[in-house]
Design an enzyme around this catalytic site. Structure first.
Site, mmCIF file in Angstrom:
data_model
loop_
_atom_site.group_PDB
_atom_site.id
_atom_site.type_symbol
_atom_site.label_atom_id
_atom_site.label_comp_id
_atom_site.label_asym_id
_atom_site.label_seq_id
_atom_site.Cartn_x
_atom_site.Cartn_y
_atom_site.Cartn_z
ATOM 1 N N CYS A 1 4.816 3.671 -2.930
ATOM 2 C CA CYS A 1 4.102 3.782 -4.023
ATOM 3 C C CYS A 1 4.167 2.414 -4.789
ATOM 4 O O CYS A 1 5.376 2.381 -5.226
ATOM 5 C CB CYS A 1 4.452 5.072 -4.738
ATOM 6 S SG CYS A 1 3.359 5.112 -6.468
ATOM 7 N N HIS B 1 -2.611 4.728 -1.006
ATOM 8 C CA HIS B 1 -3.729 5.592 -0.758
ATOM 9 C C HIS B 1 -4.892 4.820 -0.281
ATOM 10 O O HIS B 1 -5.630 5.458 0.590
ATOM 11 C CB HIS B 1 -4.306 6.308 -2.149
ATOM 12 C CG HIS B 1 -3.450 7.438 -2.530
ATOM 13 N ND1 HIS B 1 -2.389 7.188 -3.244
ATOM 14 C CD2 HIS B 1 -3.536 8.757 -2.361
ATOM 15 C CE1 HIS B 1 -1.824 8.568 -3.459
ATOM 16 N NE2 HIS B 1 -2.457 9.306 -3.214
ATOM 17 N N GLU C 1 -6.665 12.221 -2.030
ATOM 18 C CA GLU C 1 -6.039 13.373 -2.262
ATOM 19 C C GLU C 1 -6.849 14.629 -2.117
ATOM 20 O O GLU C 1 -6.529 15.780 -1.722
ATOM 21 C CB GLU C 1 -5.565 13.518 -3.836
ATOM 22 C CG GLU C 1 -4.451 12.469 -3.970
ATOM 23 C CD GLU C 1 -3.166 12.793 -3.337
ATOM 24 O OE1 GLU C 1 -2.779 14.180 -3.318
ATOM 25 O OE2 GLU C 1 -2.181 11.858 -3.192
ATOM 26 N N ASP D 1 6.279 9.100 -2.650
ATOM 27 C CA ASP D 1 5.133 8.721 -3.108
ATOM 28 C C ASP D 1 4.497 9.627 -4.249
ATOM 29 O O ASP D 1 5.312 11.038 -4.158
ATOM 30 C CB ASP D 1 4.034 8.394 -2.119
ATOM 31 C CG ASP D 1 2.925 7.944 -2.590
ATOM 32 O OD1 ASP D 1 2.825 7.297 -3.449
ATOM 33 O OD2 ASP D 1 1.636 8.581 -2.088
ATOM 34 N N SER D 2 3.615 9.507 -5.050
ATOM 35 C CA SER D 2 3.208 10.162 -5.865
ATOM 36 C C SER D 2 2.376 11.370 -5.134
ATOM 37 O O SER D 2 1.918 12.177 -5.877
ATOM 38 C CB SER D 2 2.223 9.428 -6.893
ATOM 39 O OG SER D 2 1.118 8.866 -6.233
ATOM 40 N N CYS E 1 -2.678 -0.043 -3.192
ATOM 41 C CA CYS E 1 -2.189 1.288 -3.500
ATOM 42 C C CYS E 1 -2.277 1.674 -1.872
ATOM 43 O O CYS E 1 -3.051 1.615 -1.505
ATOM 44 C CB CYS E 1 -3.011 2.126 -4.289
ATOM 45 S SG CYS E 1 -2.643 3.750 -4.468
#
Length: 263
Positions: A75, A189, A155, A12-13, A187
């Site tokens: 992702c 996240h 994040e 993932d990013s 997404c």
């Protein structure tokens, strides 16, 4: 004995893919997992397609070196721009993400669906192909909304509170006012913000993501077994940030945390 052929890699990013890791762990509790969050380059969603693809190659190669024999591209932006290239380049299975447009089209009652996603996902050909297949033939309406602040909030480990509520109101409220009764969390996240999103939009709005479906697909490719399975979580960013975030996002999930450099 553990079989190294069963080792799963997750890329993932950043830390968003940990929402997928949690679902994979439920399905495959005895399989070792290596996770790499490319936090040094997070977010992917506002990056050029060529950069997303090159970073996906680099992270995938690192996971393969670690022993991964199945890789989950946790992702949406990387799936949009890199998963087919990854499948062509490496002789192992890759499981991708995609916005849950199909299940949303089956759930909506108003005929209006809101898609909360990254800029890269919304702009990608794969997303438009999903609309063409599952939305246009049914005469449904889709409203899209990039949500850059959602990734930043997760994040930062901020899953609730005034800043989160303000971001949800900015991104999701106009969709609800326009008649959307189903919102796609496009997404990895975003599921970490599910409770906050639900509290703002109300209990009558359905929230859909694909984490469980991706875990189910992964389980169909990997044989589970009895044994002690380790989870190793690596970040290309700051290790102290990961050490602070991981207990917030994955409480009670034992894992070894590491920093890694990927050129």
């Amino acid at each position: 004995m553990q079989s190294t052929d069963n080792t799963i890699g997750i890329l993932d990013s950043g830390v968003g893919g940990l929402s997928v890791l949690l679902e994979v762990r439920k399905k495959l509790p005895h399989v070792p997992v290596h996770y790499i969050g490319d936090s040094e380059w997070c977010p992917y969603g506002n990056k050029p397609a060529e950069l997303i693809q090159s970073r996906s190659y680099a992270v995938a190669e690192e996971l393969i070196e670690m022993g991964a024999r199945t890789i989950v591209v946790a992702c949406n932006s990387a799936t949009i721009h890199a998963v087919e290239a990854l499948r062509a380049r490496y002789p192992i299975p890759f499981v991708g993400m995609e916005p849950a447009v199909k299940p949303a089209s089956q759930c909506t009652r108003s005929g209006i669906i809101g898609v909360l996603a990254t800029e890269a996902s919304i702009a990608g050909e794969k997303f438009h192909a999903l609309l063409k297949t599952h939305i246009h033939p049914k005469g449904l309406k889709v409203i899209t909304q990039p949500c850059p602040d959602f990734v930043t909030l997760v994040e930062d480990g901020m899953l609730s509170g005034p800043k989160v509520e303000a971001a949800v109101r900015e991104y999701a409220h106009p969709m609800v006012e326009a008649g959307a009764d189903t919102l796609v969390l496009g997404c990895t996240h975003y599921p970490f913000l599910r409770e906050s999103i639900q509290s703002v939009v109300g209990p009558d709005i359905q929230l859909i993501d694909t984490g469980e479906a991706v875990a189910r697909r992964t389980a169909s490719l990997v044989e589970d077994y009895e044994g002690l399975a380790t989870i190793s979580v690596h970040t290309t960013g700051n290790l102290a940030c990961l050490e602070r975030l991981f207990p917030i996002l994955c409480p009670s999930l034992p894992a070894h945390l590491h920093q890694i450099t990927i050129a």
